[in-house]
Scaffold this motif. Sequence first.
Motif, PDB file in Angstrom:
ATOM      1  N   ARG A  56       0.834  -1.201   0.000  1.00 47.65           N
ATOM      2  CA  ARG A  56       0.000   0.000   0.000  1.00 47.65           C
ATOM      3  C   ARG A  56       0.869   1.252   0.000  1.00 47.65           C
ATOM      4  NH1 ARG A  56      -2.990  -1.589   3.632  1.00 47.65           N
ATOM      5  NH2 ARG A  56      -1.953  -0.699   5.446  1.00 47.65           N
ATOM      6  N   THR A  94       2.359   1.696  -3.418  1.00 49.94           N
ATOM      7  CA  THR A  94       1.346   2.150  -4.376  1.00 49.94           C
ATOM      8  C   THR A  94       1.109   3.653  -4.249  1.00 49.94           C
ATOM      9  OG1 THR A  94       0.266  -0.015  -4.264  1.00 49.94           O
ATOM     10  CG2 THR A  94      -1.021   1.814  -5.151  1.00 49.94           C
ATOM     11  N   ASP A  95       0.998   4.125  -2.999  1.00 55.58           N
ATOM     12  CA  ASP A  95       0.794   5.565  -2.793  1.00 55.58           C
ATOM     13  C   ASP A  95       1.989   6.364  -3.302  1.00 55.58           C
ATOM     14  OD1 ASP A  95      -1.621   4.957  -1.627  1.00 55.58           O
ATOM     15  OD2 ASP A  95      -0.854   5.016   0.426  1.00 55.58           O
ATOM     16  N   GLN A  96       3.202   5.879  -3.017  1.00 60.17           N
ATOM     17  CA  GLN A  96       4.390   6.592  -3.481  1.00 60.17           C
ATOM     18  C   GLN A  96       4.467   6.602  -5.010  1.00 60.17           C
ATOM     19  OE1 GLN A  96       7.595   4.566  -1.474  1.00 60.17           O
ATOM     20  NE2 GLN A  96       7.478   5.878   0.316  1.00 60.17           N
ATOM     21  N   ALA A  97       4.152   5.441  -5.628  1.00 57.96           N
ATOM     22  CA  ALA A  97       4.191   5.374  -7.091  1.00 57.96           C
ATOM     23  C   ALA A  97       3.184   6.338  -7.713  1.00 57.96           C
ATOM     24  CB  ALA A  97       3.912   3.940  -7.560  1.00 57.96           C
ATOM     25  N   THR A  98       2.002   6.462  -7.086  1.00 54.46           N
ATOM     26  CA  THR A  98       0.996   7.394  -7.587  1.00 54.46           C
ATOM     27  C   THR A  98       1.501   8.830  -7.516  1.00 54.46           C
ATOM     28  OG1 THR A  98      -0.767   5.891  -6.878  1.00 54.46           O
ATOM     29  CG2 THR A  98      -1.375   8.181  -7.302  1.00 54.46           C
ATOM     30  N   GLN A  99       2.125   9.184  -6.395  1.00 53.37           N
ATOM     31  CA  GLN A  99       2.647  10.549  -6.246  1.00 53.37           C
ATOM     32  C   GLN A  99       3.791  10.813  -7.221  1.00 53.37           C
ATOM     33  OE1 GLN A  99       3.752  10.874  -2.136  1.00 53.37           O
ATOM     34  NE2 GLN A  99       1.652  10.704  -1.379  1.00 53.37           N
ATOM     35  N   SER A 110       4.470   9.295 -10.076  1.00 53.24           N
ATOM     36  CA  SER A 110       4.071   9.295 -11.488  1.00 53.24           C
ATOM     37  C   SER A 110       3.374  10.585 -11.878  1.00 53.24           C
ATOM     38  CB  SER A 110       3.144   8.106 -11.768  1.00 53.24           C
ATOM     39  OG  SER A 110       1.934   8.225 -11.021  1.00 53.24           O
ATOM     40  N   ALA A 111       2.714  11.248 -10.912  1.00 53.68           N
ATOM     41  CA  ALA A 111       1.979  12.476 -11.228  1.00 53.68           C
ATOM     42  C   ALA A 111       2.922  13.625 -11.596  1.00 53.68           C
ATOM     43  CB  ALA A 111       1.087  12.877 -10.061  1.00 53.68           C
TER      44      ALA A 111
END
Length: 459
Positions: free
Chosen positions: A196, A199-204, A206-207
């Motif tokens: 989890r 996933t949160d770090q990858a979302t940040q 990638s943005a």
Amino acid sequence: MNRLLRRLAPRTLRGQLSLVALTTAALLMTVLTVAFNTVMDRHRHLQHQADDQLRNRAAAVATTIDTSGPQVRVLETVNDRLLDANAWIYAGTRLLEQPPATTADSTLTRAADRLAAQRKRACSTVDAQSAHAVRLCSDLVGSRHGATVVTALDLGPYRSSADTLLLGSLILDAVMLACTYALTRLAVGRALRPVRTMTDQATQWSAVGSDERFGAEDHPAELARLGASLDTLLDRIRTVLRHEQQLTGELSHELRTPLTRIIIELDWWQARPRTAAETRATHGVIAEAAQSMHTICDTLLDDARDRAQNTSTAPGTTTIVPVLHRLVENLDAREQVKTFVDVADPGLQAGVAPALLERIVSPLLTNAVRYALSAVTVSARQLPGSVRIDVTDDGPGVPAAFVGDLFQPGRRADLDDGHDGAGLGLPLARRLARAVGGEVSHDPGYTSGTRFRVDLPVG
């Protein structure tokens, strides 16, 4: 039914794994409980326990019976009342003594009579299905007179103990299932917590196209593989974002010149009344600039699509000389700068589309005319396996300190040199050339100005 089951099924991986663990534990405990109760077989087990107890009691009662004389005689003892409870003594089939609480025609006495009549060791159960079932066993005393002792035992306490054992095992199973579910959820939750977080770090990351990556260090093997996959995806996302920004900048750079021509022509036409011939000329210039913008957009978008599909070959074959002459004629060169096309073979061809060849050579020509002192020369010749186009000017040349950044997008040697430009022309020319298997390079050995070389596949 299937829709209801899908709706009731857990939505999270944590819930699904917990449900699988709970189901597995429930099946295992059910099998173990059934197997345990089958092995124990409470009725048979209770029967054996009761029979052993009855045999022991019959042996104790037998010590009070005297069979040495001509008749069977019951001796009086200190604990006679305790021994008489639930015990029948027979001489043959004749009843000598019976429990004080029973009568001769009671159900237990009749069952004892039947056991005594068998003249052997035997047992039977009275009211076997009732909660107050009684177990009776007969035992022979001596062999001379055929004395028989029948003892009875209430099975109620035994069955109550068995029911309590079964209930206790079911409660224990329920407690263990609850603990299994809770511990599984806790363990799975802790195991998935890094996922989890990643996933949160990858979302940040990638943005914003961040350079941060997970790497493979200090991670379990599974998370290391996940981190490597996420790093690959982040690299691709960053590449896509960079290409998108680069494409936007290139479109802006390439569309600026034709758009400026349109604006200038419209301003000139609106400055005062024009004749029909002048209006037609203005319309012609605007139409030509619009067509140029259309060609630029198609070329850059086609190149972007080809790169997205990993295509390394551009379709089409182009005769180089007509394209070079057309580019020179359309140059907005200063009067003191002369431009020459020097190609010995007029049929020389390159393996690229005409529009793409224009987009590759045009930034080099524009750059050469901008910095040339008096002359710009465009030459072309065939090399083994390729075609080379040289764009040469007699300007001041590229500063030595800037050679390394020459093809970096947005970089200019001198921002205050009085020339416009966003520093995107040379990077665009190189990217388009490499997209078709070619190259754009700077010739550091040419010292009389600046020379750029374009190497393209042979047509």
